[in-house]
Write an enzyme that holds these catalytic residues in place. Structure first.
Site, short mmCIF file in Angstrom:
data_model
loop_
_atom_site.label_atom_id
_atom_site.label_comp_id
_atom_site.label_asym_id
_atom_site.label_seq_id
_atom_site.Cartn_x
_atom_site.Cartn_y
_atom_site.Cartn_z
N GLU A 250 29.92 30.89 69.57
CA GLU A 250 30.90 31.38 68.58
C GLU A 250 30.23 32.32 67.60
O GLU A 250 30.78 33.35 67.22
CB GLU A 250 31.53 30.19 67.82
CG GLU A 250 32.72 30.57 66.94
CD GLU A 250 32.36 31.00 65.53
OE1 GLU A 250 33.25 31.46 64.80
OE2 GLU A 250 31.17 30.90 65.13
N HIS B 181 33.09 24.97 67.35
CA HIS B 181 31.89 25.49 68.04
C HIS B 181 30.69 24.62 67.75
O HIS B 181 30.48 24.15 66.64
CB HIS B 181 31.65 26.96 67.71
CG HIS B 181 31.23 27.28 66.31
ND1 HIS B 181 29.92 27.27 65.91
CD2 HIS B 181 31.94 27.65 65.22
CE1 HIS B 181 29.85 27.64 64.64
NE2 HIS B 181 31.05 27.85 64.19
ZN LIG Z 1 31.37 28.52 62.22
#
Ligand SMILES: [Zn+2]
Length: 332
Positions: A196, A63
Site C-alpha cells: 500500500e 495494509h
Molecule cells: Zn497507511
C-alpha cells in the site's frame, strides 16, 4: 487490544517483504474464519462465509506493509546506502535505530554538512558498526530491507504512540471485528494487503480477484489538534473518522450513510474526514472491475509516518464496533 496490537507491530513487513507479518496475522485470525490464504502478490485473505442466502461480498482491507528502507549500496568502509520504500520523511527518521529482519541493528544517520530540510536517500546512510565492506557483507546484502525499530508505549488517557501503527492498527481492527461479530450475513473477506505504501498495489489485485459488492479500507488518517497544523476537522479521541473524500476517492454515499447509521445505532462517536492529500486502499477497491460501493474508516493519528505515531485507543474501539456491525448487516 494493546497486547494484540503490539504483536502485530513487532512483526516486520516492509513493502514487498511482508511474509513475517502475514504469518503472524494468519495464525491469529485463523480460528475466527472459514478459510485463510495468500494470493500471488502476497495479500493475506481471511474469508468468513455469510450464512444468508445469496450473500453479498464485503471486502474489508487494511495494509500490513510498512514504510522502510532497502539497501542499495555498501561502501568500502562498510556504511550502507538505502533506497526508501514508501513515504519516508528522512528528517523524522534521522538519528534513529533501524532493524533488519535478521535482527541486525544499525543507526540511520545523515551526512554531517547536510541541513535537515535536505535529508534524502542520497545523503543519509546506515551504520551497522561494520569495520569495512567485507565485514558488512557478511551480514547484509543489496536488496535487504530494514525499518525503524518498532515500539508501542502507553501515554495518558488511552493514547499510545509508536510505530508502525500505520497500518497495523487497521489490521488489528479487522482482526477484532472478525473475532467480535456475532453473525456474518455476508461473505466477508478480511484482506491484509501488501505494498500500500508504494502505491496501493496489493489492494488493486486482491479486489480484482474478489470483486466485492461492498468495500471498506481501514487506515490511519490525520488529526487537526496539534500546534501549528492546518485546519482539519478531525481530533484525537473524538471518535473514528468516516472518510468522505481524499485525493483518490469520493466515498459512496450509501456506505457513508450506512456507517453513520451503524455508529448511531451502537452509540459510537464518529467524525467525518476530508483528507486533502493521500489515499488508501479504498481508492483502488472502488474501481476494481465494474466498481463497488466503497468507503473507509480512518483512525485519527498524530505524527503519521514517524517513529512516534500517536492514536487514541477509544477511537479504535468504536471503529471495531462499526466494522463488526457492518459484518452483521445484511447487505442488499
Ligand atoms: Zn497507511
Amino acid at each position: 487490544m494493546f497486547v494484540q496490537l503490539k504483536k502485530f507491530m513487532m512483526a516486520d513487513g516492509v513493502s514487498g517483504d511482508e511474509k513475517n507479518v502475514s504469518a503472524v496475522i494468519a495464525a491469529e485470525i485463523a480460528p475466527y474464519v472459514d478459510e485463510v490464504y495468500s494470493d500471488a502478490m502476497g495479500n493475506l485473505i481471511a474469508l468468513k462465509k455469510g450464512r444468508g442466502e445469496n450473500p453479498k461480498k464485503l471486502m474489508l482491507a487494511a495494509h500490513m506493509d510498512e514504510i522502510g528502507f532497502m539497501v542499495n549500496y555498501i561502501d568500502d568502509r562498510g556504511y550502507l546506502r538505502v533506497s526508501k520504500m514508501g513515504g519516508i520523511m528522512f528528517n523524522a527518521a534521522a538519528y534513529a535505530e533501524v532493524v533488519f529482519a535478521s535482527g541486525l541493528k544499525g543507526v540511520l544517520v545523515p551526512e554531517p554538512t547536510v541541513p535537515a530540510s535536505d535529508y534524502k536517500s542520497a545523503n543519509v546512510y546506515v551504520d551497522i558498526g561494520a569495520k569495512n565492506k567485507k565485514d558488512a557483507e557478511r551480514r547484509v546484502k543489496i536488496g535487504d530491507t530494514c525499518r525503524l525499530s518498532p515500539s508501542l508505549t502507553k501515554l495518558l488517557n488511552g493514547r499510545v504512540y509508536g510505530r508502525p501503527i500505520d497500518d497495523r492498527i487497521g489490521c488489528l481492527m479487522l482482526f477484532e471485528a472478525a473475532k467480535s461479530a456475532k453473525r456474518f450475513e455476508n461473505d466477508t473477506y478480511f484482506v491484509f494487503t501488501v505494498q500500500e505504501e508504494v502505491g496501493v498495489r496489493g489492494a488493486k489485485t486482491s479486489a480484482f480477484a474478489i470483486m466485492p459488492d461492498y468495500a471498506v479500507a481501514v487506515d490511519i488518517g490525520g488529526s487537526g489538534d496539534i500546534p501549528g497544523c492546518k485546519p482539519f476537522a478531525v481530533n484525537l479521541g473524538e471518535g473514528i473518522a468516516i472518510k468522505l473524500k481524499d485525493s483518490m476517492v469520493i466515498s459512496h454515499k450509501t456506505m457513508v450513510d450506512l456507517m453513520k447509521k451503524l455508529a448511531d445505532d451502537n452509540k459510537v462517536p464518529y467524525q467525518f474526514e476530508i483528507l486533502e492529500k493521500g489515499g488508501t486502499d479504498t481508492g483502488v477497491m472502488q474501481q476494481a472491475g465494474g466498481g463497488c460501493i466503497a468507503g473507509a474508516l480512518s483512525v485519527p493519528t498524530r505524527y503519521g509516518h514517524t517513529g512516534v505515531e500517536t492514536i487514541d485507543m477509544n477511537d479504535v474501539t468504536g471503529g471495531v464496533r462499526i466494522l463488526a456491525a457492518l459484518c452483521e448487516t445484511k447487505l442488499a
